[in-house]
Design an enzyme around this catalytic site. Structure first.
Site, short mmCIF file in Angstrom:
data_model
loop_
_atom_site.label_atom_id
_atom_site.label_comp_id
_atom_site.label_asym_id
_atom_site.label_seq_id
_atom_site.Cartn_x
_atom_site.Cartn_y
_atom_site.Cartn_z
N PHE A 364 9.19 21.46 20.98
CA PHE A 364 10.07 20.80 22.13
C PHE A 364 9.02 21.15 23.04
O PHE A 364 9.84 21.70 24.99
CB PHE A 364 11.32 21.49 22.27
CG PHE A 364 12.03 20.99 21.03
CD1 PHE A 364 13.38 20.68 21.97
CD2 PHE A 364 12.33 21.48 19.83
CE1 PHE A 364 14.81 20.06 21.03
CE2 PHE A 364 13.37 21.40 19.04
CZ PHE A 364 14.48 20.18 19.53
N ASP A 480 11.99 30.74 12.90
CA ASP A 480 10.87 29.93 12.98
C ASP A 480 9.38 30.10 12.29
O ASP A 480 8.53 29.84 12.89
CB ASP A 480 10.49 29.23 14.41
CG ASP A 480 10.01 27.39 14.11
OD1 ASP A 480 10.16 27.01 12.91
OD2 ASP A 480 9.73 26.96 15.36
#
Length: 677
Positions: A364, A480
């Site tokens: 992102f 993550d």
């Protein structure tokens, strides 16, 4: 032969912008259409695709992680009879890619022939270009033919570089690809083209139904179609395409704000595609300031006018200077003052976020290298689009809390800044980059890691995770963990970074259900099912990480037939066959401690167990790695992973592995799986 039009429509002339968008009936030997601009065009659009006021077909609008499809509304009549072969067809189109960066874009666009928009509905954004997903890529049931104009190199699809043209059959692993460019008709020399040059280019795609030859040609807009195609291969599309099939375009964005446009398009069945009149095409939008026109001469005789001009210029520069550094600040941020960076400082640290400082695209967002002018401290600056204000206060609070964490194996999050629709995170700079570039190097001369270095990195990341889960004042679930988020400092020590997805909660409290985010191949099955991020979900990702570092292979593997399956299943097969060491990265050339390698591989299987209850805590993992506690004896029943029936009862999708058992792969069905906020 086809003897009627794709749609019973008369040619329509659109005069509003001087553009022609028409569907032209062919003769008895085929159908054809041509669009010169798309004002008023009857296209099937979905996702971010739209037609602009100037007649451009805009597939993506600069929004991150979006996909767009534009299909001709009438199905192609590819076969002369129900059981006939796919006939000859020809396509021409003019496209343009406009990115904020002259040397970086995410991602490309593709001409596609597929069963229809419904068949593309499950496709993902980012590297999948809106064409397929991690689960369905390569399946013959896709019935997809595409020509990709790709601006990102994805190793999982064996891309040759970040500027190529490829022929795709049911998969984004091209059957043939080449650098973007064309061959000069006179001397045969190859002329390179940059797909992200912000210039319009024309592409021709021709299929001969008799010889089954596919030709793809590309050239600058004003250049006549070159005689020698860029790509040429033999492939029987009769074994791929079905009826009905639709033709159109697909594109997707990743963390960057690229825009993908089609300016004109023509198609011919059993005949060349009609020539596109380039003089009537709409213009691509221009980024940045327009060239200054020489309207004023330096002979103005009136001093007062010169004074007004000077004062006005000074005022404009002052306003522009102020706007350049304008930040978004709200009253509640006062308590976080010490952790907030001035946008002006970050702007100067990165020289205005210039391309030369771009380290890459994280989840992102874009990551830049910078140096703070006052302290001369090197930092990594990540720009994240946050769009919505909902939850921003809580997110900033978590960022500031994480910024107080200090551990030798965690990348220090220094602070944040907010400006317009961007959130900017500032980290310590790690000079040796991310771990994945050492694991997946393509060249023999490129640096790699020996086993001692890998084992030290594994122990370091385990130590950092143990601190996050059990030793700090709150429980921190990273969410993550992957090799690209493990960074190497000057001494090649592994440090876990990128806390943009991390969730915090008090020790002893239950984690709250949240949006499922992460990266394909690392998501624990219970996380996908319940949406609750727990330390054991991190342990699952860490198990995959262990196998990845030891085997030197990505979490999702692909065999020679294009079938995809999980790395953990492949290692499990070797464990069942008592050939575990055959799974070790061949680049280690047999130079490793076999006891340590067996320990890490077996521990990776244990950590990546489908049942959360079977996984060890990170404290126990550290004890195994340090030799304080022996790894428990594991039997076939412990590591059978024969979970197909169980997973189906729980309602999870699965991906079958051709080599051994079946393991979960619901990871490929979530829409938020690109890592980062």
């Amino acid at each position: 032969m086809i003897g009627h039009m794709l749609c019973h429509l008369l040619p329509i002339l659109f005069l509003g912008h001087g553009l022609l968008g028409s569907l032209v009936a062919g003769g008895s030997d085929g159908d054809q259409f041509v669009y010169t601009g798309f004002t008023g065009a009857d296209l099937t659009l979905d996702g971010s695709a739209t037609v602009t006021a100037t007649g451009l077909l805009e597939l993506t609008n600069g929004t991150t992680h979006q996909k767009g499809h534009a299909l001709h509304p009438a199905p192609l009549r590819l076969r002369g009879s129900p059981n006939g072969t796919v006939q000859s067809f020809s396509v021409a189109f003019v496209f343009g890619i406009v990115s904020s960066y002259l040397d970086f874009s995410t991602h490309g666009l593709a001409l596609v022939v597929a069963p229809g928009s419904r068949s593309l509905s499950s496709a993902l954004t980012d590297q999948y270009m809106g064409l397929t997903n991690a689960q369905d890529g390569g399946k013959a049931t896709n019935h997809m033919f595409a020509v990709e104009l790709d601006t990102v190199q994805n190793l999982e699809f064996h891309d040759i570089n970040a500027n190529h043209v490829g022929i795709d059959i049911n998969s984004l692993s091209s059957v043939l690809s080449n650098d973007a460019g064309y061959y000069h008709d006179k001397n045969g020399s190859f002329q390179n083209l940059s797909l992200i040059s912000r210039e319009a280019m024309q592409v021709w795609v021709d299929y001969d139904g008799v010889t089954m030859q596919i030709d793809v040609t590309i050239a600058p807009l004003a250049t006549v179609k070159p005689e020698k195609p860029l790509l040429s291969c033999i492939y029987n599309l009769s074994t791929v395409l079905v009826e009905p099939s639709y033709i159109g375009f697909s594109s997707a964005t990743g963390p960057g704000n690229s825009r993908h446009y089609v300016l004109g398009w023509s198609f011919g069945m059993n005949r060349p595609a009609p020539v596109i009149d380039i003089t009537k095409l709409p213009k691509l939008p221009q980024l940045g300031s327009k060239p200054r026109s020489k309207v004023l001469e330096i002979t103005l005789p009136i001093a007062s006018a010169a004074l007004v001009l000077t004062v006005g210029t000074v005022l404009i520069l002052l306003v522009r200077r102020r706007l350049r550094y304008t930040e978004l600040r709200e009253d509640w941020e006062s308590e976080f003052g010490p952790h907030r960076f001035a946008y002006k400082d970050l702007f100067h640290a990165t020289e205005g976020f210039k391309d030369k400082h771009l380290l890459g695209a994280g989840g992102f967002g874009m990551v830049y290298r910078g140096e703070l002018q006052k302290s001369r401290v090197e930092v990594a600056v990540k720009k994240v689009s946050h769009g919505s204000k909902q939850g921003m206060k809580e997110f900033i609070a978590e960022i500031v809390s994480i910024g107080r964490i200090r551990h030798r194996n965690l990348v220090q999050l220094l602070g944040y800044c907010r400006r317009k629709d961007e959130l900017i995170l500032v980290y310590d700079y790690m000079s040796n980059g991310s771990l994945d570039k050492y694991l997946y190097t393509e060249e023999e001369d490129d640096p790699t890691l020996d086993w001692a270095q890998r084992f030290r990195i594994i122990k370091g990341v385990a130590s950092g995770l143990h601190y996050l889960h059990e030793r700090w004042e709150k429980v921190v679930v990273h969410r993550d963990i992957k090799t690209s988020n493990v960074l190497l400092d000057k001494e090649m020590n592994g440090r876990l970074g990128d806390f943009g997805l991390a969730k915090l909660y008090d020790h002893g409290a239950n984690p709250q259900t949240t949006r499922v985010v992460g990266t394909t191949g690392y998501l624990a099955p219970e996380l996908v099912r319940t949406g609750k991020a727990t330390p054991l979900a991190d342990v699952f990702a860490f198990g995959t990480f262990l196998l990845e570092v030891t085997c030197g292979q990505r979490p999702i593997k692909q065999d020679e037939q294009g079938n995809q399956f999980l790395l953990v299943d492949w290692v499990l097969q070797h464990w069942h066959g008592e050939s575990l060491l055959e799974a070790v990265d061949p680049r280690l050339r047999g130079e490793y401690n076999s006891g340590e390698v067996r320990l890490v591989l077996q521990m990776g299987l244990l950590c990546a167990h489908p049942s959360a209850a079977a996984r060890p805590s990170m404290q126990r993992v550290l004890q195994y790695l340090d030799g304080e506690t022996p790894l428990p004896e594991m039997t076939r029943s412990d590591l059978s992973f024969n979970m197909l029936a169980l997973l189906q009862r729980k309602g999870l999708n699965v991906m079958s592995c051709p080599c051994s058992s079946t393991m979960m792969s619901s990871v490929g069905t979530i829409s938020d799986l690109s890592g980062g906020r």
